[in-house]
Design a protein around this motif. Structure first.
Motif, short mmCIF file in Angstrom:
data_model
loop_
_atom_site.label_atom_id
_atom_site.label_comp_id
_atom_site.label_asym_id
_atom_site.label_seq_id
_atom_site.Cartn_x
_atom_site.Cartn_y
_atom_site.Cartn_z
N VAL A 77 0.85 -1.19 0.00
CA VAL A 77 0.00 0.00 0.00
C VAL A 77 0.88 1.24 0.00
CG1 VAL A 77 -1.78 1.29 1.23
CG2 VAL A 77 -1.81 -1.21 1.28
N GLY A 78 0.68 2.13 -0.96
CA GLY A 78 1.49 3.34 -1.01
C GLY A 78 0.87 4.38 -1.93
N ASP A 79 1.43 5.58 -1.89
CA ASP A 79 0.87 6.69 -2.67
C ASP A 79 1.64 6.97 -3.95
OD1 ASP A 79 3.13 7.71 -1.25
OD2 ASP A 79 2.38 9.75 -1.53
N SER A 80 2.62 6.13 -4.26
CA SER A 80 3.44 6.36 -5.45
C SER A 80 3.29 5.23 -6.45
CB SER A 80 4.92 6.49 -5.06
OG SER A 80 5.74 6.52 -6.21
N LYS B 176 5.14 4.98 -9.24
CA LYS B 176 6.46 4.58 -9.73
C LYS B 176 7.29 3.84 -8.69
CE LYS B 176 8.89 8.87 -8.56
NZ LYS B 176 9.78 8.24 -7.56
N ASP B 177 7.02 4.06 -7.40
CA ASP B 177 7.80 3.41 -6.34
C ASP B 177 7.05 2.25 -5.71
OD1 ASP B 177 9.93 5.15 -6.67
OD2 ASP B 177 9.16 6.57 -5.20
N ASP B 178 5.89 2.53 -5.13
CA ASP B 178 5.17 1.53 -4.34
C ASP B 178 4.48 0.49 -5.21
OD1 ASP B 178 5.85 2.97 -1.96
OD2 ASP B 178 4.28 4.39 -2.48
N VAL B 179 3.71 0.94 -6.19
CA VAL B 179 3.02 0.00 -7.07
C VAL B 179 4.03 -0.79 -7.89
CG1 VAL B 179 1.43 -0.22 -9.02
CG2 VAL B 179 0.90 1.35 -7.14
N ALA B 180 5.07 -0.13 -8.39
CA ALA B 180 6.09 -0.83 -9.16
C ALA B 180 6.79 -1.89 -8.32
CB ALA B 180 7.11 0.17 -9.70
N CYS B 181 7.11 -1.55 -7.09
CA CYS B 181 7.76 -2.51 -6.18
C CYS B 181 6.87 -3.72 -5.95
CB CYS B 181 8.07 -1.82 -4.86
SG CYS B 181 8.74 -2.91 -3.57
N GLY B 182 5.59 -3.46 -5.65
CA GLY B 182 4.67 -4.56 -5.39
C GLY B 182 4.44 -5.43 -6.60
N LYS B 183 4.26 -4.81 -7.75
CA LYS B 183 4.02 -5.57 -8.98
C LYS B 183 5.19 -6.47 -9.32
CE LYS B 183 -0.04 -4.23 -10.60
NZ LYS B 183 -1.11 -5.17 -10.95
N ALA C 206 7.36 -7.68 -7.37
CA ALA C 206 7.53 -8.75 -6.38
C ALA C 206 6.47 -9.83 -6.52
CB ALA C 206 7.46 -8.16 -4.97
N GLY C 207 5.35 -9.51 -7.20
CA GLY C 207 4.26 -10.47 -7.34
C GLY C 207 3.20 -10.33 -6.27
N ALA C 208 3.18 -9.16 -5.59
CA ALA C 208 2.21 -8.92 -4.53
C ALA C 208 1.00 -8.15 -5.08
CB ALA C 208 2.86 -8.11 -3.41
N PHE C 209 -0.06 -8.09 -4.29
CA PHE C 209 -1.16 -7.21 -4.61
C PHE C 209 -0.72 -5.78 -4.34
CE2 PHE C 209 -3.35 -11.21 -3.74
CZ PHE C 209 -4.26 -11.26 -4.80
N THR C 210 -1.34 -4.83 -5.02
CA THR C 210 -0.95 -3.43 -4.84
C THR C 210 -2.20 -2.57 -4.64
OG1 THR C 210 -0.94 -3.07 -7.23
CG2 THR C 210 1.16 -3.64 -6.18
N CYS C 211 -2.07 -1.57 -3.76
CA CYS C 211 -3.14 -0.62 -3.51
C CYS C 211 -2.54 0.78 -3.54
CB CYS C 211 -3.80 -0.89 -2.16
SG CYS C 211 -5.11 0.27 -1.74
N LEU C 212 -3.06 1.61 -4.42
CA LEU C 212 -2.57 2.98 -4.58
C LEU C 212 -3.45 3.92 -3.77
CD1 LEU C 212 -0.65 4.97 -6.07
CD2 LEU C 212 -2.41 5.12 -7.86
N LEU C 213 -2.85 4.65 -2.86
CA LEU C 213 -3.55 5.68 -2.10
C LEU C 213 -3.44 6.99 -2.87
CD1 LEU C 213 -4.97 6.82 0.41
CD2 LEU C 213 -2.70 7.07 1.47
N ASP C 214 -4.58 7.48 -3.36
CA ASP C 214 -4.61 8.69 -4.18
C ASP C 214 -5.61 9.66 -3.56
OD1 ASP C 214 -4.34 10.56 -6.15
OD2 ASP C 214 -5.41 9.42 -7.69
N GLU C 215 -5.17 10.41 -2.55
CA GLU C 215 -6.06 11.30 -1.81
C GLU C 215 -6.64 12.41 -2.68
OE1 GLU C 215 -5.37 11.87 2.71
OE2 GLU C 215 -3.52 12.44 1.68
#
Length: 249
Positions: A188-191, A193-200, A202-211
C-alpha cells in the motif's frame, strides 16, 4: 475472485493475477475462494504520514530548474531522484544527498500520522495480519514515526536497505522474514512509480492511495503500470480487504 462491477472508490486492475481468474463474466457467488492475505506492507511518506516534504522543491534544488523540467516531461509517472543521482561523481552525489537529507529533516519537524492509519493498524491486529514498512526515507524518520505514534512495523526498511523501491528486493525480503508468498501480501502506497512498481515486480497485490485524485489525470492515462486497487483514504482499505480477501487467522 470474480468482479462484475467496480465501486467508485476501488479499482481492481490486476493484469497478471497471481491466482486463476477464468470466466470473468461469472459472478462472485459461484467463484473460486478469495485470495488469502497474510500481511500488509506500507509506504511511509504520504501513506502512513501526512505529506510533509515539498518534493518538487527538493528535486529542483538537486537537479536545477531546467533539468527538473526536462526529466519531469520525460517521466509522467514521477522522478526517481535517488536512482537519478547514483551515477553522479562522488562529490556531486554527496552534495545531492545532503540537500535531500535537509529537506527530510525539515519534514520530520512536521511529521503527522495519516488519518485512519492508527485505526487501520488496529484492524490488522484484530485479524492477526502482519504489517511491515518500506520507505525511501532514512532510518531516523522511521524511528521517529515509531516513537511519536506508538505504532510499530516489522520489518521496517528505510533507505539504508539496498536496493530500495521500486526494486522488489525490500518487499521480497519482508516476505522471506514473514515466511509467506508475495501473492499473500499487499503493498500500500501513494506512489505509482515506487510503491506500485515494487509490489508488482515482487508479485504482490498493490493498492494505490490517491487522496487528491492526481492519478486520474490524463497524464497517467497511458501509463502501463496499474494498481490492483485504488483508494482515496486509508479508511477505504477496510472494505477493500473484507470484500476481496480471506482474512482468517
Amino acid at each position: 475472485m470474480r468482479l462484475s462491477s467496480l465501486s467508485n472508490s476501488l479499482l481492481f486492475l490486476h493484469p497478471k493475477p497471481p491466482f486463476p481468474m477464468a470466466n470473468l463474466t461469472t459472478t462472485i457467488a459461484t467463484s473460486t475462494p478469495r485470495a488469502r492475505l497474510k500481511g500488509i506492507v506500507f509506504d511511509m511518506d504520504g501513506t502512513l504520514t501526512v505529506p510533509a516534504i515539498d518534493f518538487a522543491a527538493m528535486y529542483k534544488a538537486v537537479l536545477g530548474g531546467d533539468e527538473y523540467r526536462r526529466i519531469k516531461a520525460e517521466s509522467p509517472s514521477g522522478i526517481d531522484i535517488l536512482h537519478h543521482i547514483e551515477n553522479w561523481s562522488p562529490d556531486k552525489q554527496q552534495k545531492a544527498y545532503e540537500t535531500i537529507a535537509d529537506f527530510e529533516r525539515r519534514g520530520l519537524d512536521r511529521l503527522q500520522i495519516m488519518p485512519g492509519a492508527a485505526e487501520l493498524c488496529g484492524f490488522l491486529d484484530s485479524k492477526q495480519l502482519r504489517r511491515g514498512l518500506i520507505t525511501r526515507n532514512v532510518k531516523e524518520s522511521v524511528d521517529l514515526f515509531h516513537k511519536r505514534f506508538g505504532i510499530t512495523f516489522c520489518p521496517a526498511l528505510s533507505r539504508e536497505f539496498r536496493p530500495y523501491k521500486p526494486d522488489p528486493a525490500p518487499l521480497l525480503h519482508i516476505c522471506s522474514v514473514w515466511e509467506v508468498l508475495p501473492n499473500e501480501v499487499m503493498m500500500v502506497g501513494d506512489s505509482l512509480k515506487d510503491d506500485v512498481a515494487c509490489g508488482k515486480q515482487a508479485g504482490a497485490f498493490t493498492c494505490l492511495l490517491d487522496e487528491t485524485g492526481r492519478y486520474d489525470s490524463p497524464v497517467y492515462a497511458n501509463v502501463d503500470l496499474k494498481p490492483d486497487f485504488k483508494v482515496s483514504s486509508l479508511n477505504e482499505v477496510y472494505s477493500l480487504l473484507n470484500e476481496h480477501f480471506d482474512l482468517a487467522p
